[in-house]
Design a protein around this motif. Structure first.
Motif, mmCIF file in Angstrom:
data_model
loop_
_atom_site.group_PDB
_atom_site.id
_atom_site.type_symbol
_atom_site.label_atom_id
_atom_site.label_comp_id
_atom_site.label_asym_id
_atom_site.label_seq_id
_atom_site.Cartn_x
_atom_site.Cartn_y
_atom_site.Cartn_z
ATOM 1 N N LEU A 1 0.825 -1.287 0.120
ATOM 2 C CA LEU A 1 -0.001 -0.127 -0.031
ATOM 3 C C LEU A 1 0.977 1.271 0.027
ATOM 4 O O LEU A 1 1.494 1.291 1.013
ATOM 5 N N TRP A 2 0.841 1.872 -0.855
ATOM 6 C CA TRP A 2 1.797 2.970 -1.318
ATOM 7 C C TRP A 2 1.129 4.312 -0.983
ATOM 8 O O TRP A 2 0.095 4.686 -1.700
ATOM 9 N N LEU A 3 1.540 5.144 0.252
ATOM 10 C CA LEU A 3 1.038 6.247 0.340
ATOM 11 C C LEU A 3 1.912 7.431 -0.240
ATOM 12 O O LEU A 3 3.276 6.927 -0.935
ATOM 13 N N ASP A 4 1.648 8.783 -0.332
ATOM 14 C CA ASP A 4 2.553 9.453 -0.749
ATOM 15 C C ASP A 4 3.593 10.085 0.050
ATOM 16 O O ASP A 4 4.780 9.683 -0.176
ATOM 17 N N ARG A 5 3.327 11.091 0.702
ATOM 18 C CA ARG A 5 4.538 11.878 1.533
ATOM 19 C C ARG A 5 4.412 11.645 2.988
ATOM 20 O O ARG A 5 3.429 11.466 3.587
ATOM 21 N N GLY A 6 5.579 11.854 3.725
ATOM 22 C CA GLY A 6 5.532 11.775 5.178
ATOM 23 C C GLY A 6 5.337 13.149 5.629
ATOM 24 O O GLY A 6 4.987 14.178 5.076
ATOM 25 N N ILE A 7 5.663 13.413 6.987
ATOM 26 C CA ILE A 7 5.144 14.517 7.634
ATOM 27 C C ILE A 7 6.480 15.696 7.381
ATOM 28 O O ILE A 7 7.469 15.212 7.330
ATOM 29 N N VAL A 8 6.286 16.969 7.818
ATOM 30 C CA VAL A 8 7.064 17.692 7.645
ATOM 31 C C VAL A 8 8.120 17.625 8.740
ATOM 32 O O VAL A 8 7.955 17.507 9.891
ATOM 33 N N GLY A 9 9.326 17.997 8.555
ATOM 34 C CA GLY A 9 10.310 18.032 9.564
ATOM 35 C C GLY A 9 11.096 16.353 9.441
ATOM 36 O O GLY A 9 12.082 16.188 10.453
ATOM 37 N N ASP A 10 10.699 15.618 8.904
ATOM 38 C CA ASP A 10 11.071 14.170 8.808
ATOM 39 C C ASP A 10 12.424 14.038 8.212
ATOM 40 O O ASP A 10 12.471 14.070 7.077
ATOM 41 N N ASP A 11 13.622 14.021 9.126
ATOM 42 C CA ASP A 11 14.841 13.706 8.738
ATOM 43 C C ASP A 11 15.146 12.436 7.710
ATOM 44 O O ASP A 11 15.924 12.613 7.092
ATOM 45 N N THR A 12 14.072 11.700 7.695
ATOM 46 C CA THR A 12 14.336 10.207 6.990
ATOM 47 C C THR A 12 13.671 10.379 5.510
ATOM 48 O O THR A 12 13.933 9.518 4.549
ATOM 49 N N HIS A 13 13.056 11.438 5.277
ATOM 50 C CA HIS A 13 12.356 11.627 3.945
ATOM 51 C C HIS A 13 11.420 10.621 3.631
ATOM 52 O O HIS A 13 11.228 9.993 2.697
ATOM 53 N N GLY A 14 10.339 10.371 4.659
ATOM 54 C CA GLY A 14 9.150 10.103 4.558
ATOM 55 C C GLY A 14 8.743 8.746 5.088
ATOM 56 O O GLY A 14 8.138 7.781 4.473
#
Length: 352
Positions: free
Chosen positions: A207-220
């Motif tokens: 199940l592919w979601l789009d983007r993670g949250i703002v500020g996430d150092d791991t990039h998503g």
């Protein structure tokens, strides 16, 4: 279901399935929490105190000095020391969710430690000691270790980039695995990842979601975003303020989840979790999210942020995990390291 999925040699159990222990690494790198290192060991001690009420904690310390400091802090915090095993091994950082092994079961039900390659989120240059952690854990436990490969190359995968329901489904984000930013496995495609997840984790549907949250150092990473809480229910963070940077990406993910189904074609149940108000320190927005909870035997530990939404998130998760003790752990200081409870823990599945 394809033939390869039917005969997948491994299955990754869901986090709520029985644990033998939780693995953590004692915090020692001051640059991960610049200017805030002093309270971090006490946050860890509180986490260990909460976990040892329900299961063993395997704690990695880098040397004798930290061994003594950790023992002292845990004792003073009231953790059950009889349920803590300390192991000495140098590490670069303390985010064991991403650097540690992922435990799976083989076709006979035995335990296998998957030794994925770790390269510090394709961002930092120092990762060799963390990359050797899965092999160390496997050898210490006497568990078979397997290095996942594709086309002759070790595969980079962090535990925080995926979440599974133990019954064929896996959640992840396109931002983390398919973006050219902090690219883990160039030139991997969506199909490459899906084949790897089928082979090594027993996954039948990604199940592919789009983007993670703002500020996430791991990039998503998905563990700040959406999590399975049972085989067909997902909790996902939602921002209610349209002016917030997270609003639109989280609405997009909510919409995607609303159209997703399990391996049998049944629609998933989706439960929204609130977001705390933006948490900013020294001008930096931090990845504060209630989705970064950790499910252990008999308990769920949940990050809190001294925010009015804390009680709402704890209430939602208490309803979802009615058979477990739900405990809030203040992570206002911990999140300055760009991660909280799920990021620092790694479950070791039960022997049977």
């Amino acid at each position: 279901m394809t033939k390869s999925q039917e005969i997948a040699p491994y299955r990754m159990p869901a986090e709520w399935e029985p644990h033998a222990s939780t693995w953590l690494a004692w915090p020692h790198r001051g640059s991960d929490w610049p200017g805030k290192m002093e309270p971090i060991p006490w946050v860890y001690a509180e986490i260990v105190r909460a976990l040892t009420r329900h299961e063993t904690v395997n704690l990695i310390v880098p040397d004798d000095i930290r061994h003594a400091a950790a023992t002292d802090a845990l004792t003073r915090a009231g953790a059950d020391i009889s349920r803590v095993k300390l192991w000495e091994k140098p590490t670069d950082r303390s985010w064991v969710r991403d650097s540690g092994p992922i435990f799976v079961r083989d076709s006979a039900g035995g335990r296998v430690a998957l030794d994925w390659h770790f390269n510090a989120w394709a961002k930092y240059p120092d990762w060799l000691q963390d990359d050797s952690l899965p092999a160390f854990v496997a050898e210490s436990l006497g568990v078979k270790s397997v290095q996942p490969v594709r086309d002759g190359h070790r595969i980079v995968l962090e535990g925080g980039s995926i979440d599974v329901n133990g019954a064929g489904l896996l959640l992840t984000t396109e931002e983390c695995l398919l973006s050219k930013t902090q690219e883990r496995n160039p030139p991997f495609s969506r199909a490459d990842y899906e084949a790897v997840f089928a082979e090594y984790l027993g996954v039948q549907k990604v199940l592919w979601l789009d983007r993670g949250i703002v500020g996430d150092d791991t990039h998503g990473h998905v563990d700040d975003l959406a999590r399975f809480v049972n085989s067909r229910t997902v909790v996902t963070v939602v921002e209610n303020d349209p002016s917030d940077e997270n609003y639109q990406p989280l609405q997009e993910n909510l919409e995607r989840l609303g159209g997703m189904t399990d391996v049998h074609g049944t629609k998933l149940e989706v439960i929204p979790l609130p977001m705390p108000r933006p948490l900013i320190f020294e001008g930096t927005r931090l990845p504060a999210s209630y989705a970064n909870f950790y499910i252990a035997n008999g308990t769920v530990i949940v990050p809190t942020f001294n925010d009015p939404a804390d009680r709402l998130a704890l209430g939602i998760l208490a309803d979802v995990f009615a058979d477990r003790e739900v405990v809030g752990i203040s992570c206002v200081d911990l999140v300055w390291g760009f991660g909280t409870l799920h990021c620092m823990t790694q479950q070791e599945i039960a022997t049977r």
